[in-house]
Write a protein that holds these residues in place. Structure first.
Motif, mmCIF file in Angstrom:
data_model
loop_
_atom_site.group_PDB
_atom_site.id
_atom_site.type_symbol
_atom_site.label_atom_id
_atom_site.label_comp_id
_atom_site.label_asym_id
_atom_site.label_seq_id
_atom_site.Cartn_x
_atom_site.Cartn_y
_atom_site.Cartn_z
ATOM 1 N N ALA A 1 0.867 -1.109 0.027
ATOM 2 C CA ALA A 1 -0.083 0.085 -0.074
ATOM 3 C C ALA A 1 0.777 1.285 -0.103
ATOM 4 O O ALA A 1 2.153 1.140 -0.030
ATOM 5 C CB ALA A 1 -1.088 0.110 1.321
ATOM 6 N N MET A 2 0.179 2.347 -0.102
ATOM 7 C CA MET A 2 0.897 3.627 -0.075
ATOM 8 C C MET A 2 0.700 4.104 1.537
ATOM 9 O O MET A 2 -0.307 4.028 1.858
ATOM 10 C CB MET A 2 0.331 4.754 -0.773
ATOM 11 N N TYR A 3 1.880 4.399 2.228
ATOM 12 C CA TYR A 3 1.746 4.814 3.767
ATOM 13 C C TYR A 3 1.890 6.367 3.814
ATOM 14 O O TYR A 3 2.912 6.732 3.360
ATOM 15 C CB TYR A 3 2.673 3.989 4.354
ATOM 16 N N LEU A 4 0.778 6.801 4.142
ATOM 17 C CA LEU A 4 0.961 8.486 4.363
ATOM 18 C C LEU A 4 1.020 9.183 5.822
ATOM 19 O O LEU A 4 0.369 8.352 6.538
ATOM 20 C CB LEU A 4 -0.435 8.973 3.708
ATOM 21 N N CYS A 5 1.677 9.970 5.662
ATOM 22 C CA CYS A 5 1.924 10.609 7.274
ATOM 23 C C CYS A 5 1.544 12.171 6.939
ATOM 24 O O CYS A 5 1.406 12.607 5.798
ATOM 25 C CB CYS A 5 3.317 10.848 7.486
ATOM 26 N N ALA A 6 0.612 12.566 8.023
ATOM 27 C CA ALA A 6 0.016 13.862 7.856
ATOM 28 C C ALA A 6 0.412 14.579 9.137
ATOM 29 O O ALA A 6 0.729 13.858 10.316
ATOM 30 C CB ALA A 6 -1.395 13.883 7.669
ATOM 31 N N SER A 7 0.189 15.769 9.235
ATOM 32 C CA SER A 7 0.576 16.558 10.387
ATOM 33 C C SER A 7 -0.489 17.583 10.565
ATOM 34 O O SER A 7 -0.971 18.098 9.441
ATOM 35 C CB SER A 7 2.078 17.091 10.645
ATOM 36 N N SER A 8 -0.801 18.086 11.663
ATOM 37 C CA SER A 8 -1.576 19.441 12.134
ATOM 38 C C SER A 8 -0.986 19.945 13.300
ATOM 39 O O SER A 8 -0.594 19.430 14.085
ATOM 40 C CB SER A 8 -2.990 19.010 11.909
ATOM 41 N N TYR A 9 -1.628 21.415 13.244
ATOM 42 C CA TYR A 9 -1.335 22.056 14.552
ATOM 43 C C TYR A 9 -2.757 22.257 15.143
ATOM 44 O O TYR A 9 -3.522 22.964 14.639
ATOM 45 C CB TYR A 9 -0.865 23.247 14.363
ATOM 46 N N SER A 10 -3.055 21.758 16.520
ATOM 47 C CA SER A 10 -4.077 21.447 17.102
ATOM 48 C C SER A 10 -4.570 22.685 17.801
ATOM 49 O O SER A 10 -3.640 23.011 18.690
ATOM 50 C CB SER A 10 -4.401 20.280 17.847
ATOM 51 N N GLN A 11 -5.442 23.579 17.663
ATOM 52 C CA GLN A 11 -6.027 24.782 18.370
ATOM 53 C C GLN A 11 -7.200 24.508 18.949
ATOM 54 O O GLN A 11 -8.017 25.506 19.469
ATOM 55 C CB GLN A 11 -5.790 26.066 17.559
ATOM 56 N N GLY A 12 -7.711 23.174 18.906
ATOM 57 C CA GLY A 12 -8.875 23.011 19.705
ATOM 58 C C GLY A 12 -10.217 23.403 18.664
ATOM 59 O O GLY A 12 -11.483 22.964 19.033
ATOM 60 N N GLY A 13 -9.816 23.593 17.416
ATOM 61 C CA GLY A 13 -10.953 23.782 16.313
ATOM 62 C C GLY A 13 -10.671 22.870 15.308
ATOM 63 O O GLY A 13 -10.131 22.022 15.438
ATOM 64 N N ASP A 14 -11.326 23.366 14.170
ATOM 65 C CA ASP A 14 -11.163 22.651 12.810
ATOM 66 C C ASP A 14 -9.845 23.079 12.163
ATOM 67 O O ASP A 14 -9.682 24.140 11.772
ATOM 68 C CB ASP A 14 -12.270 23.012 11.897
ATOM 69 N N GLU A 15 -9.009 22.029 12.147
ATOM 70 C CA GLU A 15 -7.807 22.186 11.481
ATOM 71 C C GLU A 15 -7.580 21.154 10.262
ATOM 72 O O GLU A 15 -8.088 20.086 10.291
ATOM 73 C CB GLU A 15 -6.674 21.902 12.464
ATOM 74 N N LYS A 16 -6.941 21.602 9.085
ATOM 75 C CA LYS A 16 -6.722 20.567 8.026
ATOM 76 C C LYS A 16 -5.453 19.891 8.045
ATOM 77 O O LYS A 16 -4.447 20.310 9.222
ATOM 78 C CB LYS A 16 -6.556 21.413 6.838
ATOM 79 N N LEU A 17 -5.364 18.850 7.727
ATOM 80 C CA LEU A 17 -4.128 17.794 7.717
ATOM 81 C C LEU A 17 -3.473 18.339 6.601
ATOM 82 O O LEU A 17 -3.933 18.323 5.371
ATOM 83 C CB LEU A 17 -4.446 16.399 7.840
ATOM 84 N N PHE A 18 -1.980 18.382 6.805
ATOM 85 C CA PHE A 18 -0.962 18.509 5.710
ATOM 86 C C PHE A 18 -0.261 16.964 5.553
ATOM 87 O O PHE A 18 0.310 16.400 6.500
ATOM 88 C CB PHE A 18 -0.042 19.567 5.949
ATOM 89 N N PHE A 19 -0.365 16.591 4.172
ATOM 90 C CA PHE A 19 0.202 15.324 4.091
ATOM 91 C C PHE A 19 1.533 15.188 3.378
ATOM 92 O O PHE A 19 1.788 16.244 2.549
ATOM 93 C CB PHE A 19 -0.766 14.525 3.004
#
Lengths: 115, 113
Positions: free
Chosen positions: A88-106
């Motif tokens: 499979a393709m194994y993807l990593c993503a990150s985000s900065y959580s501020q307690g609201g809706d945040e988008k993931l960067f892959f």
């Protein structure tokens, strides 16, 4: 380049071997996610970390899979005794959580082929 | 159980026309919706998002519409450009879900010059 970095881009291994992938998230991001994508499907959640703590694991993550994020920086995903179904393709993503809706960067992913 | 569904595996649109991609969801706990674009051999790239408190969000050529009662959202691209050819994934996250995303299976958009 300050995006999410994954290494290696491609990995070919024989069934039964162990493999390890690395992910370097965007530096200020406190959350890190691993996803798996197979052909014709969307990415499926595997696990996620908030800083160094692994807070959730999917039932897709069998006991042959282990993920770590020492010191809350980079992360590794290890698959022991690989099986052909792990291809499979194994993807990593990150985000900065501020307690609201945040988008993931892959990242660009690691394509695993198990022969 | 596919909680996010993209029922059209592919879509072809002429350059300059409007592209409309659709997505349906079943989980009432979903409150944040995103569209990602993916080129071959690359990871998904964030395109646009919408919170459940809104019914429309616009960013340049891209507009996302949310119909909560129908559990349906759509992505409009106008005008469509050749560089828009890619696979588009709809994704959703739930209240208290720690931004964990559930993805649809994707729609391959091809823009015909």
């Amino acid at each position: 380049d300050t995006g999410v970095s994954q290494d290696p881009r491609h990995k070919i291994t024989k069934r039964g071997q162990n493999v390890t992938f690395r992910c370097d998230p965007i530096s200020e991001h406190n959350r890190l996610y691993w996803y798996r994508q197979t052909l014709g499907q969307g990415p499926e959640f595997l696990t996620y970390f908030q800083n160094e703590a692994q807070l959730e694991k999917s039932r897709l993550l069998s006991d042959r899979f282990s993920a770590e994020r020492p010191k809350g920086s980079f992360s590794t995903l290890e698959i022991q005794r690989t099986e052909q179904g792990d291809s499979a393709m194994y993807l990593c993503a990150s985000s900065y959580s501020q307690g609201g809706d945040e988008k993931l960067f892959f990242g660009s992913g690691t394509q695993l082929s198990v022969l | 159980d596919q909680q996010v569904k993209q029922n059209s595996p592919s879509l072809s649109v002429q350059e300059g026309r409007i592209s409309i991609l659709n997505c349906d969801y079943t989980n009432s706990m979903f409150d944040y919706f995103l569209w990602y674009k993916k080129y071959p051999a690359e990871g998904p790239t964030f395109l646009i998002s919408i919170s459940s408190i809104k019914d429309k969000n616009e960013d340049g050529r891209f507009t996302v519409f949310l119909n909560k009662s129908a559990k349906h959202l759509s992505l409009h691209i106008v005008p469509s450009q050749p560089g828009d050819s890619a696979v588009y994934f709809c994704a959703a996250s739930a209240v208290g879900g720690n931004e964990k995303l559930t993805f649809g299976t994707g729609t391959r958009l091809t823009i015909i010059p």
